[in-house]
Write a protein that holds these residues in place. Structure first.
Motif, PDB file in Angstrom:
ATOM      1  N   VAL A  28       0.847  -1.191   0.000  1.00 55.39           N
ATOM      2  CA  VAL A  28       0.000   0.000   0.000  1.00 55.39           C
ATOM      3  C   VAL A  28       0.879   1.236   0.000  1.00 55.39           C
ATOM      4  CG1 VAL A  28      -1.876  -1.158   1.243  1.00 55.39           C
ATOM      5  CG2 VAL A  28      -0.175   0.161   2.531  1.00 55.39           C
ATOM      6  N   HIS A  29       0.285   2.375  -0.283  1.00 53.49           N
ATOM      7  CA  HIS A  29       1.032   3.623  -0.186  1.00 53.49           C
ATOM      8  C   HIS A  29       0.411   4.486   0.902  1.00 53.49           C
ATOM      9  CE1 HIS A  29      -2.188   5.645  -2.386  1.00 53.49           C
ATOM     10  NE2 HIS A  29      -2.070   4.738  -3.330  1.00 53.49           N
ATOM     11  N   CYS A  30       1.187   5.445   1.346  1.00 53.58           N
ATOM     12  CA  CYS A  30       0.657   6.425   2.275  1.00 53.58           C
ATOM     13  C   CYS A  30      -0.373   7.253   1.518  1.00 53.58           C
ATOM     14  CB  CYS A  30       1.784   7.300   2.838  1.00 53.58           C
ATOM     15  SG  CYS A  30       2.469   8.441   1.620  1.00 53.58           S
ATOM     16  N   ASN A  31      -0.929   8.237   2.153  1.00 54.85           N
ATOM     17  CA  ASN A  31      -1.943   9.056   1.500  1.00 54.85           C
ATOM     18  C   ASN A  31      -1.382  10.393   1.044  1.00 54.85           C
ATOM     19  OD1 ASN A  31      -4.544   8.413   0.791  1.00 54.85           O
ATOM     20  ND2 ASN A  31      -5.433   9.834   2.240  1.00 54.85           N
ATOM     21  N   GLY A  32      -0.066  10.465   0.926  1.00 54.48           N
ATOM     22  CA  GLY A  32       0.563  11.720   0.535  1.00 54.48           C
ATOM     23  C   GLY A  32       0.927  12.543   1.757  1.00 54.48           C
ATOM     24  N   CYS A  33       1.675  13.557   1.537  1.00 62.52           N
ATOM     25  CA  CYS A  33       2.135  14.409   2.631  1.00 62.52           C
ATOM     26  C   CYS A  33       0.994  15.299   3.101  1.00 62.52           C
ATOM     27  CB  CYS A  33       3.315  15.264   2.178  1.00 62.52           C
ATOM     28  SG  CYS A  33       4.772  14.276   1.813  1.00 62.52           S
ATOM     29  N   SER A  34       0.587  15.097   4.329  1.00 63.58           N
ATOM     30  CA  SER A  34      -0.468  15.914   4.927  1.00 63.58           C
ATOM     31  C   SER A  34      -0.302  15.887   6.434  1.00 63.58           C
ATOM     32  CB  SER A  34      -1.853  15.395   4.536  1.00 63.58           C
ATOM     33  OG  SER A  34      -2.165  14.219   5.253  1.00 63.58           O
ATOM     34  N   GLU A  35      -1.083  16.677   7.092  1.00 59.02           N
ATOM     35  CA  GLU A  35      -1.019  16.704   8.555  1.00 59.02           C
ATOM     36  C   GLU A  35      -1.537  15.407   9.162  1.00 59.02           C
ATOM     37  OE1 GLU A  35      -5.124  19.196   9.265  1.00 59.02           O
ATOM     38  OE2 GLU A  35      -3.347  20.250   8.564  1.00 59.02           O
ATOM     39  N   ASN A  36      -2.220  14.591   8.370  1.00 56.15           N
ATOM     40  CA  ASN A  36      -2.769  13.321   8.863  1.00 56.15           C
ATOM     41  C   ASN A  36      -1.946  12.109   8.420  1.00 56.15           C
ATOM     42  OD1 ASN A  36      -5.015  14.672   9.982  1.00 56.15           O
ATOM     43  ND2 ASN A  36      -5.998  14.707   7.974  1.00 56.15           N
ATOM     44  N   SER A  37      -0.763  12.322   7.904  1.00 56.40           N
ATOM     45  CA  SER A  37       0.023  11.222   7.334  1.00 56.40           C
ATOM     46  C   SER A  37       0.246  10.080   8.312  1.00 56.40           C
ATOM     47  CB  SER A  37       1.374  11.741   6.836  1.00 56.40           C
ATOM     48  OG  SER A  37       1.184  12.560   5.719  1.00 56.40           O
ATOM     49  N   ILE A  38       0.610  10.389   9.534  1.00 49.15           N
ATOM     50  CA  ILE A  38       0.896   9.325  10.503  1.00 49.15           C
ATOM     51  C   ILE A  38      -0.365   8.522  10.798  1.00 49.15           C
ATOM     52  CG2 ILE A  38       1.659   8.824  12.856  1.00 49.15           C
ATOM     53  CD1 ILE A  38       3.589  11.228  12.519  1.00 49.15           C
ATOM     54  N   ASP A  39      -1.483   9.207  11.048  1.00 47.22           N
ATOM     55  CA  ASP A  39      -2.732   8.504  11.330  1.00 47.22           C
ATOM     56  C   ASP A  39      -3.160   7.627  10.161  1.00 47.22           C
ATOM     57  OD1 ASP A  39      -2.919   9.651  13.856  1.00 47.22           O
ATOM     58  OD2 ASP A  39      -4.213  11.287  13.168  1.00 47.22           O
ATOM     59  N   GLN A  40      -2.969   8.106   8.940  1.00 49.12           N
ATOM     60  CA  GLN A  40      -3.359   7.338   7.760  1.00 49.12           C
ATOM     61  C   GLN A  40      -2.496   6.092   7.602  1.00 49.12           C
ATOM     62  OE1 GLN A  40      -2.949  10.566   5.039  1.00 49.12           O
ATOM     63  NE2 GLN A  40      -5.052  11.260   5.317  1.00 49.12           N
ATOM     64  N   VAL A  41      -1.211   6.207   7.852  1.00 48.44           N
ATOM     65  CA  VAL A  41      -0.332   5.036   7.762  1.00 48.44           C
ATOM     66  C   VAL A  41      -0.675   4.046   8.864  1.00 48.44           C
ATOM     67  CG1 VAL A  41       2.067   4.288   8.109  1.00 48.44           C
ATOM     68  CG2 VAL A  41       1.536   6.086   6.466  1.00 48.44           C
ATOM     69  N   ILE A  42      -0.975   4.520  10.056  1.00 53.58           N
ATOM     70  CA  ILE A  42      -1.358   3.623  11.161  1.00 53.58           C
ATOM     71  C   ILE A  42      -2.648   2.877  10.797  1.00 53.58           C
ATOM     72  CG2 ILE A  42      -2.104   3.570  13.579  1.00 53.58           C
ATOM     73  CD1 ILE A  42       0.603   4.689  13.775  1.00 53.58           C
ATOM     74  N   SER A  43      -3.584   3.579  10.201  1.00 58.08           N
ATOM     75  CA  SER A  43      -4.839   2.946   9.787  1.00 58.08           C
ATOM     76  C   SER A  43      -4.582   1.825   8.780  1.00 58.08           C
ATOM     77  CB  SER A  43      -5.764   4.005   9.181  1.00 58.08           C
ATOM     78  OG  SER A  43      -6.929   3.413   8.684  1.00 58.08           O
ATOM     79  N   ARG A  44      -3.728   2.077   7.820  1.00 61.74           N
ATOM     80  CA  ARG A  44      -3.402   1.029   6.836  1.00 61.74           C
ATOM     81  C   ARG A  44      -2.689  -0.142   7.514  1.00 61.74           C
ATOM     82  NH1 ARG A  44      -3.481   5.666   3.665  1.00 61.74           N
ATOM     83  NH2 ARG A  44      -4.645   5.369   1.746  1.00 61.74           N
ATOM     84  N   ALA A  45      -1.805   0.167   8.444  1.00 60.13           N
ATOM     85  CA  ALA A  45      -1.083  -0.890   9.163  1.00 60.13           C
ATOM     86  C   ALA A  45      -2.054  -1.744   9.987  1.00 60.13           C
ATOM     87  CB  ALA A  45      -0.014  -0.271  10.060  1.00 60.13           C
ATOM     88  N   GLU A  46      -3.053  -1.125  10.579  1.00 58.37           N
ATOM     89  CA  GLU A  46      -4.038  -1.895  11.349  1.00 58.37           C
ATOM     90  C   GLU A  46      -4.795  -2.867  10.444  1.00 58.37           C
ATOM     91  OE1 GLU A  46      -6.332   1.195  13.255  1.00 58.37           O
ATOM     92  OE2 GLU A  46      -4.787   1.512  14.786  1.00 58.37           O
ATOM     93  N   ARG A  47      -5.108  -2.430   9.237  1.00 58.97           N
ATOM     94  CA  ARG A  47      -5.760  -3.337   8.284  1.00 58.97           C
ATOM     95  C   ARG A  47      -4.821  -4.456   7.875  1.00 58.97           C
ATOM     96  NH1 ARG A  47      -8.117   1.015   4.375  1.00 58.97           N
ATOM     97  NH2 ARG A  47      -6.745   2.282   5.595  1.00 58.97           N
ATOM     98  N   MET A  48      -3.524  -4.148   7.762  1.00 60.20           N
ATOM     99  CA  MET A  48      -2.548  -5.195   7.452  1.00 60.20           C
ATOM    100  C   MET A  48      -2.525  -6.236   8.568  1.00 60.20           C
ATOM    101  SD  MET A  48       0.803  -3.256   6.038  1.00 60.20           S
ATOM    102  CE  MET A  48       0.882  -2.424   4.482  1.00 60.20           C
ATOM    103  N   LYS A  49      -2.554  -5.768   9.805  1.00 62.89           N
ATOM    104  CA  LYS A  49      -2.523  -6.681  10.954  1.00 62.89           C
ATOM    105  C   LYS A  49      -3.719  -7.638  10.898  1.00 62.89           C
ATOM    106  CE  LYS A  49      -1.070  -6.562  15.673  1.00 62.89           C
ATOM    107  NZ  LYS A  49       0.292  -6.880  15.335  1.00 62.89           N
ATOM    108  N   GLU A  50      -4.875  -7.122  10.493  1.00 62.76           N
ATOM    109  CA  GLU A  50      -6.079  -7.948  10.400  1.00 62.76           C
ATOM    110  C   GLU A  50      -5.919  -9.106   9.423  1.00 62.76           C
ATOM    111  OE1 GLU A  50      -9.287  -5.295   9.420  1.00 62.76           O
ATOM    112  OE2 GLU A  50      -9.122  -4.235  11.333  1.00 62.76           O
ATOM    113  N   ILE A  51      -5.081  -8.945   8.400  1.00 64.68           N
ATOM    114  CA  ILE A  51      -4.890 -10.036   7.431  1.00 64.68           C
ATOM    115  C   ILE A  51      -3.645 -10.868   7.740  1.00 64.68           C
ATOM    116  CG2 ILE A  51      -6.175  -8.883   5.601  1.00 64.68           C
ATOM    117  CD1 ILE A  51      -3.404  -8.268   4.275  1.00 64.68           C
ATOM    118  N   GLY A  52      -2.982 -10.570   8.875  1.00 61.53           N
ATOM    119  CA  GLY A  52      -1.882 -11.414   9.320  1.00 61.53           C
ATOM    120  C   GLY A  52      -0.483 -10.871   9.145  1.00 61.53           C
TER     121      GLY A  52
END
Length: 115
Positions: free
Chosen positions: A45-69
């Protein structure tokens, strides 16, 4: 056996196919050299681009990754070289995953916060 996810840079993904990351994984080269042949790449996956929410967006994607193992996340080499949040990604993701700070093209940059 590792279950791997890669997070790459959104801006770089506009001009990069991700082939360097996949080639390194498939050949068990660079940051993947210590993985056995049973290890799987489950997510790219990719991040959502440079923004003030970048860290939260990457954490959200990582949480979905954790759900699939996914248990190990590689931050792509483009994140290592271009992202202003690289160190924050490393330290935050390391709370729940094994994190490798690059995919191909060189050795891992040290996390400034870990020194």
């Amino acid at each position: 056996m590792k279950k791997i996810g890669i997070i790459n840079c959104f801006e770089v993904s506009k001009r990069c196919s991700g082939s360097g990351c996949f080639k390194a994984f498939n050949n068990r080269a660079a940051s993947f050299e210590n993985y056995d042949k049973e290890s799987q790449m489950l997510s790219f996956v990719h991040c959502n681009g440079c923004s003030e929410n970048s860290i939260d967006q990457v954490i959200s994607r990582a949480e979905r990754m954790k759900e699939i193992g996914v248990d190990t996340i590689h931050l792509s080499s483009c994140i290592r070289s271009k992202c202003p949040w690289y160190d924050e990604f490393l330290s935050t993701l390391s709370k729940n995953f094994e994190v490798i700070g690059y995919t191909h093209g060189g050795k891992e940059r040290k996390n400034k916060n870990a020194e």
